[in-house]
Design an enzyme around this catalytic site. Structure first.
Site, PDB file in Angstrom:
ATOM      1  N   ARG A 204       0.189  -2.947  36.185  1.00 13.55           N
ATOM      2  CA  ARG A 204       0.744  -1.862  36.792  1.00 13.55           C
ATOM      3  C   ARG A 204       1.878  -1.831  35.541  1.00 13.55           C
ATOM      4  NH1 ARG A 204       2.455  -3.699  42.584  1.00 13.55           N
ATOM      5  NH2 ARG A 204       3.935  -5.016  40.914  1.00 13.55           N
TER       6      ARG A 204
ATOM      7  N   THR B 194       7.340   2.663  36.448  1.00 15.99           N
ATOM      8  CA  THR B 194       6.605   3.508  37.698  1.00 15.99           C
ATOM      9  C   THR B 194       5.950   2.654  38.536  1.00 15.99           C
ATOM     10  OG1 THR B 194       4.591   3.989  36.058  1.00 15.99           O
ATOM     11  CG2 THR B 194       6.209   5.213  35.638  1.00 15.99           C
TER      12      THR B 194
ATOM     13  N   ASP C 221       3.415 -13.534  40.966  1.00 17.47           N
ATOM     14  CA  ASP C 221       2.591 -13.098  39.582  1.00 17.47           C
ATOM     15  C   ASP C 221       0.989 -13.195  39.509  1.00 17.47           C
ATOM     16  OD1 ASP C 221       1.443 -11.935  37.529  1.00 17.47           O
ATOM     17  OD2 ASP C 221       2.671 -10.710  37.120  1.00 17.47           O
TER      18      ASP C 221
ATOM     19  N   ASP D 160      -0.692 -14.114  36.132  1.00 18.68           N
ATOM     20  CA  ASP D 160       0.088 -14.911  35.295  1.00 18.68           C
ATOM     21  C   ASP D 160       0.028 -15.981  35.790  1.00 18.68           C
ATOM     22  OD1 ASP D 160       1.493 -13.168  33.857  1.00 18.68           O
ATOM     23  OD2 ASP D 160       3.635 -13.083  34.565  1.00 18.68           O
TER      24      ASP D 160
HETATM   25  C1  PRP Z   1      -1.888  -6.597  39.888  1.00 18.24           C
HETATM   26  C2  PRP Z   1      -2.568  -7.927  40.475  1.00 18.24           C
HETATM   27  C3  PRP Z   1      -3.599  -6.081  40.576  1.00 18.24           C
HETATM   28  C4  PRP Z   1      -1.769  -5.270  41.436  1.00 18.24           C
HETATM   29  C5  PRP Z   1      -1.704  -4.948  42.305  1.00 18.24           C
HETATM   30  O1  PRP Z   1      -2.513  -6.908  38.199  1.00 18.24           O
HETATM   31  O2  PRP Z   1      -3.981  -8.204  39.777  1.00 18.24           O
HETATM   32  O3  PRP Z   1      -4.351  -5.416  40.324  1.00 18.24           O
HETATM   33  O4  PRP Z   1      -1.259  -6.525  40.263  1.00 18.24           O
HETATM   34  O5  PRP Z   1      -0.762  -3.700  42.526  1.00 18.24           O
HETATM   35  P1  PRP Z   1      -0.865  -3.321  43.028  1.00 18.24           P
HETATM   36  O6  PRP Z   1      -1.236  -3.014  44.155  1.00 18.24           O
HETATM   37  O7  PRP Z   1       0.565  -2.600  43.763  1.00 18.24           O
HETATM   38  O8  PRP Z   1      -1.283  -1.566  42.460  1.00 18.24           O
HETATM   39  P2  PRP Z   1      -1.563  -6.780  37.397  1.00 18.24           P
HETATM   40  O9  PRP Z   1      -1.205  -5.247  36.993  1.00 18.24           O
HETATM   41  O10 PRP Z   1      -0.423  -7.414  37.749  1.00 18.24           O
HETATM   42  O11 PRP Z   1      -2.475  -7.007  36.051  1.00 18.24           O
HETATM   43  P3  PRP Z   1      -2.722  -8.167  35.629  1.00 18.24           P
HETATM   44  O12 PRP Z   1      -3.599  -8.477  36.553  1.00 18.24           O
HETATM   45  O13 PRP Z   1      -3.337  -8.542  33.998  1.00 18.24           O
HETATM   46  O14 PRP Z   1      -1.429  -9.176  35.861  1.00 18.24           O
HETATM   47  N1  URA Z   2       0.661  -8.058  41.139  1.00 15.05           N
HETATM   48  C1  URA Z   2       0.584  -9.065  41.762  1.00 15.05           C
HETATM   49  O1  URA Z   2       0.470 -10.427  41.091  1.00 15.05           O
HETATM   50  N2  URA Z   2       1.486 -10.117  42.508  1.00 15.05           N
HETATM   51  C2  URA Z   2       2.389  -9.225  43.251  1.00 15.05           C
HETATM   52  O2  URA Z   2       2.659  -9.687  44.891  1.00 15.05           O
HETATM   53  C3  URA Z   2       2.667  -7.836  43.325  1.00 15.05           C
HETATM   54  C4  URA Z   2       1.142  -7.294  42.404  1.00 15.05           C
END
Ligand code: PRP
Ligand code: URA
Length: 212
Positions: free
Chosen positions: A106, A110, A202, A205
């Protein structure tokens, strides 16, 4: 398991206990990974509950009997990165599954999903596909991943998340009404940065130890 339209909430006591461990900010990365994998395995049991089986004849050491095998080929697709934390739990109970990948993150400003990688098995269009991602927050990543997989031929998909927000569930239901959503819990909402509240922070993370 509770069913509300296309949403299935897996509110098993063991799942509830494990979600609490994930929510706790004191939970270290290694335990977070272990518990996420364990919940994924328990959810896999519920998600696969109505899978079709075919019968075949087999011989035990004593006599002939009926054996069962899954009717559909299965493809598990984690959304990178956090979805990787659920793959092993699913493969433990679905060792015959193939694994595809969708890489999305994400944009922090945005909140729109940005794609950076994908790879699917050639069997995608004739398989039952399980899209897995622990967090369904704004729903942007799930909506994009589902559209992308459909453009590659997937046509029988179930979405599995641990923690969902009401907005995320709504976005997926509106844009992909053919896709049932399975989750452990629907939380109260999102903060201004798109994080689920109370959530678990997160997820990527915490799985990989990349918190700042
Ligand atoms: C997180 C999670 C989802 C997304 C959800 O990924 O694993 O894929 O956010 O958010 P949304 O419903 O608002 O799109 P992130 O973008 O943090 O990437 P990562 O898994 O690489 O940390
Ligand atoms: N992605 C995450 O990992 N945690 C949240 O709460 C939302 C998006």
């Amino acid at each position: 398991m509770k069913k509300i339209n296309n949403l299935f909430i897996i509110d098993h006591p063991l799942v509830k206990r494990d979600v609490s461990i994930l929510r706790d900010k004191r939970t270290p990365n290694h335990l977070f990974r272990t518990v996420m994998s364990r919940i994924a395995g328990m959810m896999a049991f519920e998600v696969t509950k109505n899978f079709s089986v075919d019968t075949f004849d087999l011989n035990t050491p004593l006599e002939k009997t009926t054996g069962y095998k899954l009717h559909d080929e299965i493809v598990i697709v984690p959304i990178l990165r956090a979805g990787l934390g659920m793959v092993e739990g699913f493969l433990n109970v679905l060792p015959e599954a193939r694994v595809g990948h969708v890489g999305l993150y994400r944009d922090e400003e945005t909140l729109e999903p940005v794609d950076y990688y994908s790879k699917f098995p050639s069997t995608l269009s004739k398989s039952l596909v399980l899209l897995i991602d622990p967090m369904l927050a704004t729903g942007g990543s799930a909506k994009a991943a589902l559209s992308f997989m459909k453009s590659k031929g997937a046509n029988n998909i179930r979405m599995v998340s641990l923690v969902a927000s009401p907005a995320g569930v709504q976005i997926v239901a509106k844009n992909h009404p053919d896709v049932p959503i399975y989750c452990a819990v629907v939380d109260r909402g999102l903060n201004s940065k798109g994080y689920i509240l109370p959530g678990l922070g997160d997820a990527g993370d915490r799985v990989f130890g990349t918190e700042s």
